[in-house]
Design an enzyme around this catalytic site. Sequence first.
Site, short mmCIF file in Angstrom:
data_model
loop_
_atom_site.label_atom_id
_atom_site.label_comp_id
_atom_site.label_asym_id
_atom_site.label_seq_id
_atom_site.Cartn_x
_atom_site.Cartn_y
_atom_site.Cartn_z
N ASP A 21 0.83 -1.21 0.00
CA ASP A 21 0.00 0.00 0.00
C ASP A 21 0.86 1.26 0.00
OD1 ASP A 21 -2.39 1.37 -0.02
OD2 ASP A 21 -2.66 1.29 2.16
N ASN A 69 -10.95 -2.41 -5.56
CA ASN A 69 -10.17 -1.49 -6.39
C ASN A 69 -10.80 -1.24 -7.76
OD1 ASN A 69 -6.97 -2.69 -5.11
ND2 ASN A 69 -8.12 -0.89 -4.51
C1 IPE Z 1 -5.57 -2.67 -0.29
O1 IPE Z 1 -5.21 -1.33 -0.45
C2 IPE Z 1 -5.57 -3.36 -1.61
C3 IPE Z 1 -4.26 -3.59 -2.20
C4 IPE Z 1 -3.11 -3.30 -1.65
C5 IPE Z 1 -4.27 -4.22 -3.50
P1 IPE Z 1 -6.29 -0.17 -0.65
O2 IPE Z 1 -5.52 1.09 -0.72
O3 IPE Z 1 -7.17 -0.51 -1.78
O4 IPE Z 1 -7.12 -0.27 0.69
P2 IPE Z 1 -7.86 0.87 1.51
O5 IPE Z 1 -8.77 1.58 0.56
O6 IPE Z 1 -6.81 1.77 2.04
O7 IPE Z 1 -8.56 0.14 2.60
C1 IPE Z 2 -1.59 0.23 -3.37
O1 IPE Z 2 -1.37 1.60 -3.42
C2 IPE Z 2 -1.75 -0.38 -4.75
C3 IPE Z 2 -3.13 -0.76 -5.09
C4 IPE Z 2 -4.14 -0.75 -4.26
C5 IPE Z 2 -3.37 -1.17 -6.45
P1 IPE Z 2 -2.58 2.63 -3.45
O2 IPE Z 2 -2.93 2.89 -4.87
O3 IPE Z 2 -3.69 2.16 -2.60
O4 IPE Z 2 -1.88 3.91 -2.82
P2 IPE Z 2 -2.48 4.89 -1.73
O5 IPE Z 2 -2.93 4.05 -0.59
O6 IPE Z 2 -3.59 5.64 -2.37
O7 IPE Z 2 -1.33 5.77 -1.36
MG MG Z 3 -4.10 2.38 -0.63
#
Ligand code: IPE
Ligand code: IPE
Ligand code: MG
Length: 248
Positions: A21, A69
């Site tokens: 993340d 996502n």
């Molecule tokens: C969790 O991260 C999903 C992945 C790392 C693929 P998200 O960024 O989607 O989760 P939330 O929205 O912070 O809970």
């Molecule tokens: C994790 O990084 C990757 C995916 C969920 C695909 P994020 O895209 O959630 O990055 P933040 O949490 O918005 O910084």
């Molecule tokens: Mg995230």
Amino acid sequence: MTSYPSINLEKLPQHIAIIMDGNGRWAKGRGKLRIFGHSAGVTPVREASELCAELGVKYLTLYAFSTENWSRPKVEVDALMGLLVKTIRKETKTLMDNNIRLHAIGEIKSLPQECQDELAEAIEITKNNSRMQLNLALSYGSRWEIIEAVKKAALAGEDMKNFTAEILEKYLETTGMPDPELLIRTSGEHRISNFMLWQIAYSEIVILEKLWPDIRKADLVQAIEIYQKRERRFGGVEAVNSLQNLKS
Ligand code: IPE
Ligand code: IPE
Ligand code: MG
């Protein structure tokens, strides 16, 4: 022998799961588009895979795209899917060099056809590799997985009135794999976000503050060190290595 003397190989997790993340925040901090952060997240994927294979970890599961996502803007989703295709194509050599078998968990049929084809090809090419299995969680959600498992069990004619944990586990995406002993989440967020809810019942959780694109082997080594200092009790009163040991 590995070059990581701080890690006790006798107490190595067999399965490490990572919620990768912080890509978006990493890009934002540099005044760039979110996809720039996703691209920068490929290097730590390679580092994590190599480190775990070098150490002798048997399974590494990376949460790459959740069922939730899909709700992101189309341009981000499309860019992520494109990046996935490109990365699999480019990194198949890394997988071969490190004797890593690729596997995917999640609703793979919901991915664009090109992603499915690229994944299927890499899975086929790496299928005889035996040092470690890399599970990519794609369009994965734990609630989806559990519901699917129950449906599959019913369709297979299992005795639903005498349903057990063992029956459910036969139909989970992770069937045949040990539960992750260690769950790592990067970017300082303290939540699970629908990841492996069944399998992490007794996992040790380590939250790293760094954003995923900044993660390198040393950070993961540190997470394993933290894990190795934890006392795991599984509901008992003294330290045990695993739930199985508690039962016997
Ligand atoms: C969790 O991260 C999903 C992945 C790392 C693929 P998200 O960024 O989607 O989760 P939330 O929205 O912070 O809970
Ligand atoms: C994790 O990084 C990757 C995916 C969920 C695909 P994020 O895209 O959630 O990055 P933040 O949490 O918005 O910084
Ligand atoms: Mg995230």
